[in-house]
Design a protein around this motif. Structure first.
Motif, PDB file in Angstrom:
ATOM      1  N   GLU A 144      37.782  23.815  -8.100  1.00  0.00           N
ATOM      2  CA  GLU A 144      37.144  23.306  -6.879  1.00  0.00           C
ATOM      3  C   GLU A 144      35.865  22.532  -7.169  1.00  0.00           C
ATOM      4  O   GLU A 144      35.551  21.562  -6.471  1.00  0.00           O
ATOM      5  N   LYS A 145      35.122  22.940  -8.197  1.00  0.00           N
ATOM      6  CA  LYS A 145      33.827  22.309  -8.466  1.00  0.00           C
ATOM      7  C   LYS A 145      33.957  20.839  -8.833  1.00  0.00           C
ATOM      8  O   LYS A 145      32.991  20.078  -8.722  1.00  0.00           O
ATOM      9  N   PHE A 146      35.141  20.415  -9.275  1.00  0.00           N
ATOM     10  CA  PHE A 146      35.334  19.012  -9.652  1.00  0.00           C
ATOM     11  C   PHE A 146      35.652  18.122  -8.450  1.00  0.00           C
ATOM     12  O   PHE A 146      35.671  16.893  -8.592  1.00  0.00           O
ATOM     13  N   TYR A 147      35.922  18.707  -7.299  1.00  0.00           N
ATOM     14  CA  TYR A 147      36.382  17.929  -6.153  1.00  0.00           C
ATOM     15  C   TYR A 147      35.494  18.053  -4.921  1.00  0.00           C
ATOM     16  O   TYR A 147      35.776  17.412  -3.911  1.00  0.00           O
ATOM     17  N   GLU A 148      34.453  18.874  -4.989  1.00  0.00           N
ATOM     18  CA  GLU A 148      33.595  19.073  -3.820  1.00  0.00           C
ATOM     19  C   GLU A 148      32.195  18.536  -4.087  1.00  0.00           C
ATOM     20  O   GLU A 148      31.674  18.656  -5.205  1.00  0.00           O
ATOM     21  N   PRO A 149      31.567  17.906  -3.068  1.00  0.00           N
ATOM     22  CA  PRO A 149      30.242  17.292  -3.259  1.00  0.00           C
ATOM     23  C   PRO A 149      29.164  18.337  -3.541  1.00  0.00           C
ATOM     24  O   PRO A 149      29.242  19.474  -3.079  1.00  0.00           O
ATOM     25  N   THR A 150      28.163  17.909  -4.291  1.00  0.00           N
ATOM     26  CA  THR A 150      27.047  18.800  -4.622  1.00  0.00           C
ATOM     27  C   THR A 150      25.798  18.491  -3.805  1.00  0.00           C
ATOM     28  O   THR A 150      24.973  19.381  -3.576  1.00  0.00           O
ATOM     29  N   VAL A 151      25.641  17.229  -3.352  1.00  0.00           N
ATOM     30  CA  VAL A 151      24.443  16.883  -2.568  1.00  0.00           C
ATOM     31  C   VAL A 151      24.755  16.097  -1.299  1.00  0.00           C
ATOM     32  O   VAL A 151      23.994  16.143  -0.346  1.00  0.00           O
ATOM     33  N   LEU A 152      25.877  15.361  -1.260  1.00  0.00           N
ATOM     34  CA  LEU A 152      26.124  14.413  -0.167  1.00  0.00           C
ATOM     35  C   LEU A 152      27.513  14.577   0.423  1.00  0.00           C
ATOM     36  O   LEU A 152      28.510  14.530  -0.298  1.00  0.00           O
ATOM     37  N   ALA A 153      27.583  14.772   1.739  1.00  0.00           N
ATOM     38  CA  ALA A 153      28.857  14.801   2.463  1.00  0.00           C
ATOM     39  C   ALA A 153      29.084  13.453   3.132  1.00  0.00           C
ATOM     40  O   ALA A 153      28.240  12.971   3.883  1.00  0.00           O
ATOM     41  N   GLY A 160      28.914  19.596   7.335  1.00  0.00           N
ATOM     42  CA  GLY A 160      28.371  20.843   7.848  1.00  0.00           C
ATOM     43  C   GLY A 160      28.152  21.936   6.829  1.00  0.00           C
ATOM     44  O   GLY A 160      27.727  23.028   7.187  1.00  0.00           O
ATOM     45  N   LYS A 161      28.430  21.682   5.562  1.00  0.00           N
ATOM     46  CA  LYS A 161      28.188  22.717   4.553  1.00  0.00           C
ATOM     47  C   LYS A 161      26.688  22.842   4.315  1.00  0.00           C
ATOM     48  O   LYS A 161      26.010  21.829   4.058  1.00  0.00           O
ATOM     49  N   PRO A 162      26.146  24.057   4.395  1.00  0.00           N
ATOM     50  CA  PRO A 162      24.683  24.241   4.348  1.00  0.00           C
ATOM     51  C   PRO A 162      24.013  23.641   3.117  1.00  0.00           C
ATOM     52  O   PRO A 162      22.906  23.137   3.202  1.00  0.00           O
ATOM     53  N   ARG A 163      24.681  23.694   1.962  1.00  0.00           N
ATOM     54  CA  ARG A 163      24.033  23.205   0.741  1.00  0.00           C
ATOM     55  C   ARG A 163      23.839  21.682   0.749  1.00  0.00           C
ATOM     56  O   ARG A 163      23.115  21.138  -0.097  1.00  0.00           O
ATOM     57  N   LEU A 164      24.472  21.004   1.698  1.00  0.00           N
ATOM     58  CA  LEU A 164      24.378  19.543   1.778  1.00  0.00           C
ATOM     59  C   LEU A 164      23.415  19.080   2.871  1.00  0.00           C
ATOM     60  O   LEU A 164      23.301  17.883   3.120  1.00  0.00           O
TER      61      LEU A 164
END
Length: 534
Positions: A144-153, A160-164
């Motif tokens: 999953e870590k290769f396909y999901e954003p770390t800073v920008l949605a 809506g993910k809190p970390r973004l």
């Protein structure tokens, strides 16, 4: 359905009405994004523990509301849920299909009636327009870590993910500064430009986004689109030494993270939205057109700075679905135009290449190709295998994985250069010794921690990829197989390895040859002298 404390109780009947009312309740409390997308604790850094605690409290409140909104007979469905998203998804998965039957069905009705009713209520699919995909489970599972954003949605999938959340503030700031720079007081022109296209936008997404209202989707397209355009404009200004105090563009760490997030397959909006917004903004406020401006950001990573103006014109004339599609075209440019067509017959029995070390043992010369327009332009001729030099770093696996997924998800891809390249390199790199050899030859520029990381990366990349058909390196692979099978090439390589692999070995070989020569000469003269004497 009965009401308790203003919350309607769901008892298994009328799911569609109940879910819409619950969604409205969560929206009024500004909690819907948390219920819809959930949160991941690992997405919070150590200095964000206060935000994580607040997020847990909000999620517990959402879970309580859902628990209060179901009857005792339904409660076992969500009893094991620890988070609100788990509870909401559990109810949705169990009762959504029933909600498609808007009319009561008698027990005597046939299965045909049931199926026809479900089909009639399902959304029409537009296969030609669907181009913003969800990563298939076979690729995503455990990765999953290769396909999901770390800073920008970008777009609806990860909204809506809190970390973004922190980057959402930058989106608003960028839009405020854009309006100020263009002497506008409102986004009204941008909204009016995007609004007629909003149903077309929905057709671009493979996963249904019916849960996102038209107003929400318009807001998303305007905010995300303006951020992307303004970001590329500011980066182009930085490249041209124009002073700007923007904390996003002048943070190298953030730039690296943004480059990865902008190239995620699930993190896209339609490119035509970017073009609409760009054309709505007065061109006098830009130094370059949209595609050339984007190219400035990605060219060093995927392109060739030696391209001619004719190359640029050809690249910019191509139709583009979204930002990742444009970057894929940048990476493949100069290859698809020049690569020969590959036969699709007998691909399963194709001769794949030996590892790099075994190729050199068979007298194949490995050489870095520096003057080429594409990283995929691999050639083999007269015992010399030329591979364009490429960089491997911590971003490579994220980028390549998403390009692989993009090629695999397309319905009618004539060529899949990233898939073929990954398979070719997976056979070429069988161990860390092969990585070291390719580094010495200048083919791999390794910016990772160790060579084993590169070896492992290529192994992981091809885990879920079938043998390509057609395979664009088939002829090269067959040519290498034939060349390595010739006895003289093996003997010649063995001779080089034993006697010419170091100066001392060469000197020893030369001394032995001279000694042998002198011995033969002495023997010949002795024979001649014996015959003369007799």
């Amino acid at each position: 359905m009965e009401m308790v404390g203003g919350i309607q109780i769901f008892d298994g009947e009328g799911y569609e009405i109940w879910s819409k009312k619950m969604k409205t309740l969560f929206l009024s409390l500004d909690l819907w994004d948390l219920v819809q997308h959930g949160y991941e604790e690992e997405g919070f850094e150590e200095n964000s523990m206060i935000r994580l605690r607040e997020c847990k409290i909000k999620d517990a409140k959402c879970l309580l509301i859902i628990q209060q909104g179901v009857s005792n007979s339904i409660f076992p469905v969500i009893m094991e849920a620890k988070k609100s998203k788990e509870a909401w998804d559990a109810i949705t998965n169990k009762f959504y299909m029933q909600s498609l039957n808007l009319v009561e069905i008698d027990d005597n009705e046939t299965a045909t009636t049931r199926i026809d009713q479900i089909v009639s209520k399902s959304r029409t699919v537009y296969p030609d327009e669907r181009c913003i995909f969800r990563i298939p489970y076979s690729l995503r599972n455990g990765n999953e870590k290769f396909y999901e954003p770390t800073v920008l949605a970008i777009g609806p999938y990860h909204r809506g993910k809190p970390r973004l959340d922190s980057m959402e503030e930058h989106k608003i700031r960028y839009l405020q500064e854009l309006l100020k720079r263009t002497d506008e007081q409102s986004v009204d022109r941008y909204v009016k430009a995007v609004m007629p296209e909003i149903e077309k936008v929905r057709k671009y997404y493979v996963e249904h986004i019916d849960g996102v209202s038209s107003d929400e989707l318009i807001q998303m397209m305007v905010l995300d689109g303006c951020f992307i355009i303004e970001f590329f404009r500011r980066f182009e200004m930085r490249q041209n030494k124009v002073k700007d105090d923007d904390p996003v563009v002048y943070s190298d760490i953030l730039l690296l993270a943004l480059r990865k997030d902008l190239l995620l397959l699930e993190n896209q909006i339609p490119f035509f939205i970017l073009e609409i917004l760009f054309n709505t903004i007065n061109m006098a406020h830009f130094r370059m057109k949209l595609k050339p401006m984007i190219l400035v950001f990605f060219v060093k990573r995927f392109g060739n700075e030696g391209w001619t103006s004719k190359d640029h014109d050809k690249l910019f004339s191509k139709n583009v679905s979204h930002l990742m599609d444009f970057t894929h075209k940048i990476a493949c440019f100069g290859f698809s135009e020049s690569s020969p067509a590959s036969s699709s017959s007998n691909t399963q029995n194709c001769f794949f290449v030996n590892s790099a070390t075994k190729l050199e043992e068979a007298n194949v010369t490995l050489k870095a190709s520096l003057k080429t327009k594409s990283m995929f332009n691999i050639t083999f001729s007269e015992g010399e295998l030329q591979i364009p030099s490429f960089v491997v770093d911590d971003s490579s696996e994220v980028e390549i994985r998403n390009f692989l997924a993009f090629e695999l998800c397309q319905q009618a891809a004539l060529q899949r250069p990233f898939c073929d390249f990954a398979v070719f390199m997976d056979h070429l790199v069988m161990s860390s010794d092969d990585v070291v050899l390719l580094m010495r030859r200048g083919i791999i520029n390794n910016n990772m921690i160790d060579v084993e990381s590169v070896d492992t990366m290529f192994k992981r990349l091809t885990n879920s990829i079938l043998v390509p058909d057609p395979y664009i390196y088939k002829d090269i692979s067959i040519g290498l197989k034939k060349y390595c099978g010739r006895p003289w090439n093996r003997w010649s390589a063995s001779l080089k390895q034993k006697y010419f692999n170091s100066p001392w070995a060469f000197i020893s070989f030369l001394a032995a040859s001279m000694l042998l020569g002198l011995t033969v000469t002495q023997t010949v003269f002795s024979i001649i002298s014996y015959k003369v004497t007799n």
